[in-house]
Design a protein around this motif. Structure first.
Motif, PDB file in Angstrom:
ATOM      1  N   VAL A   1       0.846  -1.200   0.000  1.00 46.90           N
ATOM      2  CA  VAL A   1       0.000   0.000   0.000  1.00 46.90           C
ATOM      3  C   VAL A   1       0.881   1.249   0.000  1.00 46.90           C
ATOM      4  CG1 VAL A   1      -1.585   1.373   1.420  1.00 46.90           C
ATOM      5  CG2 VAL A   1      -2.035  -1.062   1.047  1.00 46.90           C
ATOM      6  N   THR A   2       1.902   1.281   0.855  1.00 45.57           N
ATOM      7  CA  THR A   2       2.805   2.436   0.921  1.00 45.57           C
ATOM      8  C   THR A   2       3.529   2.649  -0.406  1.00 45.57           C
ATOM      9  OG1 THR A   2       3.137   2.057   3.294  1.00 45.57           O
ATOM     10  CG2 THR A   2       4.761   3.417   2.159  1.00 45.57           C
ATOM     11  N   ARG A   3       4.058   1.556  -0.973  1.00 47.45           N
ATOM     12  CA  ARG A   3       4.826   1.660  -2.224  1.00 47.45           C
ATOM     13  C   ARG A   3       3.941   2.093  -3.387  1.00 47.45           C
ATOM     14  NH1 ARG A   3       7.636  -4.084  -2.492  1.00 47.45           N
ATOM     15  NH2 ARG A   3       8.149  -3.376  -4.596  1.00 47.45           N
ATOM     16  N   LEU A   4       2.744   1.513  -3.479  1.00 45.83           N
ATOM     17  CA  LEU A   4       1.861   1.826  -4.604  1.00 45.83           C
ATOM     18  C   LEU A   4       1.318   3.248  -4.517  1.00 45.83           C
ATOM     19  CD1 LEU A   4       0.051  -1.607  -4.893  1.00 45.83           C
ATOM     20  CD2 LEU A   4       1.418  -0.527  -6.692  1.00 45.83           C
ATOM     21  N   GLU A   5       1.011   3.699  -3.319  1.00 45.58           N
ATOM     22  CA  GLU A   5       0.546   5.086  -3.166  1.00 45.58           C
ATOM     23  C   GLU A   5       1.614   6.056  -3.653  1.00 45.58           C
ATOM     24  OE1 GLU A   5      -2.611   4.829   0.585  1.00 45.58           O
ATOM     25  OE2 GLU A   5      -0.493   5.283   0.965  1.00 45.58           O
ATOM     26  N   ALA A   6       2.869   5.799  -3.268  1.00 47.63           N
ATOM     27  CA  ALA A   6       3.963   6.670  -3.701  1.00 47.63           C
ATOM     28  C   ALA A   6       4.182   6.564  -5.207  1.00 47.63           C
ATOM     29  CB  ALA A   6       5.248   6.304  -2.961  1.00 47.63           C
ATOM     30  N   ASN A   7       4.090   5.351  -5.741  1.00 45.87           N
ATOM     31  CA  ASN A   7       4.298   5.131  -7.167  1.00 45.87           C
ATOM     32  C   ASN A   7       3.235   5.822  -7.999  1.00 45.87           C
ATOM     33  OD1 ASN A   7       3.716   2.991  -9.664  1.00 45.87           O
ATOM     34  ND2 ASN A   7       5.883   3.356  -9.266  1.00 45.87           N
ATOM     35  N   LEU A   8       1.984   5.682  -7.578  1.00 41.83           N
ATOM     36  CA  LEU A   8       0.890   6.310  -8.326  1.00 41.83           C
ATOM     37  C   LEU A   8       0.951   7.830  -8.240  1.00 41.83           C
ATOM     38  CD1 LEU A   8      -1.966   3.824  -7.420  1.00 41.83           C
ATOM     39  CD2 LEU A   8      -1.105   4.287  -9.718  1.00 41.83           C
ATOM     40  N   ALA A   9       1.410   8.339  -7.111  1.00 41.02           N
ATOM     41  CA  ALA A   9       1.552   9.799  -6.975  1.00 41.02           C
ATOM     42  C   ALA A   9       2.588  10.329  -7.965  1.00 41.02           C
ATOM     43  CB  ALA A   9       1.950  10.157  -5.548  1.00 41.02           C
ATOM     44  N   ARG A  10       3.674   9.556  -8.179  1.00 38.53           N
ATOM     45  CA  ARG A  10       4.698   9.981  -9.140  1.00 38.53           C
ATOM     46  C   ARG A  10       4.193   9.885 -10.577  1.00 38.53           C
ATOM     47  NH1 ARG A  10       8.041   6.840  -5.804  1.00 38.53           N
ATOM     48  NH2 ARG A  10       8.031   5.154  -7.349  1.00 38.53           N
ATOM     49  N   LEU A  11       3.361   8.878 -10.837  1.00 39.09           N
ATOM     50  CA  LEU A  11       2.908   8.656 -12.211  1.00 39.09           C
ATOM     51  C   LEU A  11       1.730   9.537 -12.607  1.00 39.09           C
ATOM     52  CD1 LEU A  11       3.024   4.749 -12.418  1.00 39.09           C
ATOM     53  CD2 LEU A  11       4.588   6.357 -13.506  1.00 39.09           C
ATOM     54  N   ARG A  12       1.085  10.130 -11.615  1.00 39.19           N
ATOM     55  CA  ARG A  12      -0.118  10.908 -11.910  1.00 39.19           C
ATOM     56  C   ARG A  12       0.221  12.069 -12.843  1.00 39.19           C
ATOM     57  NH1 ARG A  12      -1.795  11.255  -6.873  1.00 39.19           N
ATOM     58  NH2 ARG A  12      -2.793   9.220  -7.030  1.00 39.19           N
ATOM     59  N   LYS A  13      -0.468  12.069 -13.975  1.00 37.61           N
ATOM     60  CA  LYS A  13      -0.177  13.086 -14.986  1.00 37.61           C
ATOM     61  C   LYS A  13      -1.008  14.344 -14.753  1.00 37.61           C
ATOM     62  CE  LYS A  13       0.950   9.706 -18.591  1.00 37.61           C
ATOM     63  NZ  LYS A  13       0.580   9.192 -19.940  1.00 37.61           N
ATOM     64  N   VAL A  14      -0.378  15.454 -15.043  1.00 41.76           N
ATOM     65  CA  VAL A  14      -1.111  16.714 -15.002  1.00 41.76           C
ATOM     66  C   VAL A  14      -1.946  16.806 -16.271  1.00 41.76           C
ATOM     67  CG1 VAL A  14      -0.921  19.223 -14.929  1.00 41.76           C
ATOM     68  CG2 VAL A  14       0.720  17.804 -13.677  1.00 41.76           C
TER      69      VAL A  14
END
Length: 382
Positions: free
Chosen positions: A210-223
């Motif tokens: 959960v911790t890793r995926l939350e951080a990963n998705l935050a980085r991948l989130r496109k503007v």
């Protein structure tokens, strides 16, 4: 010796903790030892229970489970076989067969384990059925059969939505290739974390994911793209819809393209362009437009289903599967997408996995035509 003396000796024995062993006491002791992870004590208690209470299929099954906990697979196999010999039909027999599958899996006889688990996917006992599907899925995932594994896990989750092992296995599968469904994996691990025993190995791993995926998705989130000319986009989109209503597809495509160019942040314009291009037979342009729509709204069921169908019609089966997989976990009870996944896998010659999806479809639609049922049953299991 008087009866009063016998009574005083008996009471003294009780006070000294020497109460006679009864089947009930031994059963409780064995269960408590197993729950505490003291498998040697659990094995000893079940052996004493068999000695004083006689042979029993359930006791042998429990003994096999305790032996598995102690990693004594040879003893576990003998106990499970004894349980099956004493009760070879019904739920107890299914449990014994499940234990034999677990022994085979522990010994890395994956084909043997898979064969047993496949025979239990239609077990009478719901718990056995759920666990067999989940364990078989785990084996298929190891063998690179992610699509077949996904169907089995969705079927298990459909019957037992809060089963901890199934939720954990779904999360684990969704982070693997070729699925790489990070958002779905995060959702499943969050659910697993809530229902798994706190402090256990899988509970800790769920927390970590959960911790890793939350951080990963935050980085991948496109503007998202900056909004363009919203007024021009709305006007062209209105014209495109009017043309679609009149089945003037060329005019619809032209207007939808102008709408998408006027405002690249408009999901509706991108989706409308994809639909118009598809009706005009411009498949590459249509898929490009659907990609733009999905970049803006990844969870759009309509865009994913339409893009998958278009890719399938174009015989781009790998692309079709990639469009469809996220939708399968968003809408696991959607018969259309289950059927389409079966057809994609059939076209790819992945017939055993196609059969699993066909069986999943039939579970969702018990009134499916006999011709469809016969088609599914004609596909090989392995």
């Amino acid at each position: 010796m008087s009866r009063y003396l016998w009574l005083s000796i008996f009471m003294a024995a009780l006070a000294a903790g020497c109460a006679p062993e009864t089947p009930e006491r031994l059963s409780v002791s064995a269960e408590e030892a197993y729950a505490a992870g003291d498998y040697a004590e659990a094995i000893a208690a079940y052996e004493r229970l068999l000695a004083i209470d006689g042979e029993d299929a359930t006791t042998y099954a429990n003994l096999a489970l305790a032996a598995l906990g102690a990693q004594d697979t040879a003893y576990a196999k003998r106990a499970a076989e004894k349980s099956l010999a004493l009760q070879n039909t019904g739920p107890r027999a299914e449990t014994a067969r499940e234990l034999l599958g677990m022994v085979a899996e522990e010994e890395r006889d994956l084909e043997g384990a898979a064969r047993i688990y496949r025979s239990l996917t239609d077990a009478q006992e719901k718990g056995v059925r759920t666990r067999a599907r989940s364990r078989l899925a785990r084996i298929y995932a190891e063998q690179g059969r992610a699509d077949g594994a996904l169907a089995l896990l969705l079927a298990a989750a459909n019957e037992a939505p809060t089963d901890a092992a199934t939720l954990y296995n779904l999360g684990s599968l969704c982070v693997r290739e070729p699925l790489r469904l990070r958002q779905a994996a995060l959702d499943y691990f969050r659910q697993a974390e809530r229902v798994l025993p706190k402090g256990g190995r899988e509970w800790k791993k769920s927390q970590d994911w959960v911790t890793r995926l939350e951080a990963n998705l935050a980085r991948l989130r496109k503007v998202p793209p900056s909004a363009g000319d919203a007024k021009l986009c709305a006007e062209q989109l209105r014209l495109a819809r009017e043309a679609m209503g009149k089945k003037r597809w060329r005019s619809a495509e032209t207007a939808a393209r102008k709408a998408a160019e006027a405002d690249p942040s408009s999901f509706d314009a991108a989706l409308g362009l994809g639909r118009a291009c598809a009706r005009n037979g411009h498949r590459e342009a249509a898929l490009k437009a659907y990609d733009a729509a999905l970049a803006l709204r990844p969870a759009s069921a309509d865009a994913r289903a339409e893009a998958a169908q278009l890719a399938y019609d174009a015989k781009r089966y790998g692309d079709a599967a990639n469009y469809l997989r996220p939708l399968l976990v968003i809408q696991p009870r959607n018969r259309f997408i289950a059927d389409l996944m079966m057809r994609i896998l059939t076209a790819q010659k992945k017939l055993p996995d196609a059969r699993i999806w066909g069986e999943y479809y039939l579970a969702l639609d018990p009134k499916a035509p006999d011709s469809y049922r016969k088609w599914v049953q004609s596909l090989p299991r392995e």
